[in-house]
Each structure stands twice: as structure tokens, then as C-alpha cells.
Design a protein around this motif. Sequence first.
Motif, PDB file in Angstrom:
ATOM      1  N   TRP A 189      28.513  23.793  20.277  1.00  0.00           N
ATOM      2  CA  TRP A 189      27.271  23.040  20.401  1.00  0.00           C
ATOM      3  C   TRP A 189      26.679  23.154  21.803  1.00  0.00           C
ATOM      4  O   TRP A 189      25.480  23.325  21.979  1.00  0.00           O
ATOM      5  CB  TRP A 189      27.496  21.576  20.034  1.00  0.00           C
ATOM      6  N   TRP A 190      27.538  23.092  22.808  1.00  0.00           N
ATOM      7  CA  TRP A 190      27.040  23.145  24.185  1.00  0.00           C
ATOM      8  C   TRP A 190      26.625  24.553  24.596  1.00  0.00           C
ATOM      9  O   TRP A 190      25.958  24.723  25.616  1.00  0.00           O
ATOM     10  CB  TRP A 190      28.093  22.589  25.148  1.00  0.00           C
ATOM     11  N   GLY A 191      26.996  25.542  23.810  1.00  0.00           N
ATOM     12  CA  GLY A 191      26.574  26.909  24.094  1.00  0.00           C
ATOM     13  C   GLY A 191      25.192  27.245  23.559  1.00  0.00           C
ATOM     14  O   GLY A 191      24.685  28.343  23.800  1.00  0.00           O
ATOM     15  N   LEU A 192      24.566  26.313  22.846  1.00  0.00           N
ATOM     16  CA  LEU A 192      23.234  26.549  22.301  1.00  0.00           C
ATOM     17  C   LEU A 192      22.172  26.352  23.380  1.00  0.00           C
ATOM     18  O   LEU A 192      22.321  25.488  24.251  1.00  0.00           O
ATOM     19  CB  LEU A 192      22.973  25.609  21.119  1.00  0.00           C
ATOM     20  N   PRO A 193      21.084  27.122  23.323  1.00  0.00           N
ATOM     21  CA  PRO A 193      20.051  27.041  24.361  1.00  0.00           C
ATOM     22  C   PRO A 193      19.101  25.871  24.156  1.00  0.00           C
ATOM     23  O   PRO A 193      17.892  26.034  23.920  1.00  0.00           O
ATOM     24  CB  PRO A 193      19.326  28.392  24.211  1.00  0.00           C
ATOM     25  N   GLN A 194      19.647  24.674  24.239  1.00  0.00           N
ATOM     26  CA  GLN A 194      18.844  23.472  24.043  1.00  0.00           C
ATOM     27  C   GLN A 194      19.376  22.363  24.947  1.00  0.00           C
ATOM     28  O   GLN A 194      20.559  22.368  25.310  1.00  0.00           O
ATOM     29  CB  GLN A 194      18.888  23.033  22.574  1.00  0.00           C
ATOM     30  N   PRO A 195      18.536  21.418  25.335  1.00  0.00           N
ATOM     31  CA  PRO A 195      19.006  20.323  26.191  1.00  0.00           C
ATOM     32  C   PRO A 195      19.907  19.372  25.415  1.00  0.00           C
ATOM     33  O   PRO A 195      19.902  19.349  24.179  1.00  0.00           O
ATOM     34  CB  PRO A 195      17.711  19.636  26.617  1.00  0.00           C
ATOM     35  N   ARG A 196      20.654  18.596  26.154  1.00  0.00           N
ATOM     36  CA  ARG A 196      21.500  17.572  25.526  1.00  0.00           C
ATOM     37  C   ARG A 196      21.591  16.369  26.462  1.00  0.00           C
ATOM     38  O   ARG A 196      21.442  16.501  27.679  1.00  0.00           O
ATOM     39  CB  ARG A 196      22.894  18.120  25.213  1.00  0.00           C
TER      40      ARG A 196
END
Length: 204
Positions: A169-176
Amino acid sequence: MLHLWGRLSSINVRKVVLCAQVLGVELPRSDAGLAFGVVDTPDFRSNNPNGLVPLLHDGDFTLWESNTIVRYLCAREGKLYPANLHQRFNAERWMDWQQTTLNPAGSPGFKQWIRVAPAQRDAGVIAQSVAATEPLFTMLDTHLSRQAFMAGSALTMADIPIACEVHRWWGLPQPRPPWPHLERWYAGWLAMPASRGVLDLPLS
């Protein structure tokens, strides 16, 4: 002799490889699935009728289902597999939750970002996946604010599937959002030599 079938681009194969590396177990692996094929051959299907990876051979014994393989390796080596019944099923609970709740929430977003061409991506599917997944990571963050690891004060088999979900999930190019306790826990994973070749891989 142990042997694993499956491609490292699969989160389920990564769980098993990470487990083996934490345990210090030598686990030869052959690529299988997607572009590698193999999974539709009669020999593979005779060992796993689902035609999915991972598939583990331990001599004449074969086993499929990733979290079950993690449990098996931990029990086989007598490590990360809690002896106390309550502690063991606490760990079991989190492993089941990863497979039945966290993974289905995050998978649609992952597939859109990584497996779908940019021109065909569905922003609505990504948004729905984010909306389903972020509350679960918030729950994990709260859980890890009270203890060091998923099932208590020590690393157990329960931490392995969750680590692989965080990696994906943290490897996706989106903020969190910030999740400080989960970030602390995952930083501990990344500092472990056993995570090399698994949690430092780009998604594919």
C-alpha cells in the motif's frame, strides 16, 4: 527439501519469502504465475488445484495458501509460533484479518495503480479502495500504539502478512495520512536484514 513456487511480484509469495528469511531458512524458489506460466500445467494443478501461488514443497508434502505456509514454516522451525494458546490465536486472528479484510480493501487500488495502464485507470475504483483501506491502517496504528508488535511484545508470525500489506500500500504513488505507530513498527521491519529482497522491492 523445501522449495517454493511463485513470483516475487505476488504479495502472497512475498509473505512466504519474508518468513523464511526471518527464520533463517533456505528456501529455493522457482518463478510461477502470470507471465511465468507454470500454474496451469497438470503437475502444478495436481499439487494446487486452485492454480495459484505460492505453492510449497517440503519433501513429499505440499502446501498452498500463503498464511498457512507462513504458519507451517514458523511451527516447523519452532520460531515466531506462540506456544501459549491465547497468544497463538491472537496471532492467528490478525493473520486471518489481513487476508479477509485488509487485503480485499487494498487490492483494487493496487491493481489500478500497478497492473492497469494509465489510460485505463479508474479513479473511482482507486478512491473506493483508499476509503476502505485508510480506516484499517488507522485501526492498526491505534493497535500498535499500545504494543510493540501485532500480537504483543515480541515479533510473531502475525507481523509478516501485515508487513507485506504495508509494503504494497505504501508503495503506491498516492498520499497517505500520518500513522506514527505503524510507521515506527514498519521502520523496524525495514531495518531488519531479513527484509532485504522483499520489503525493498518496487511493486510490479
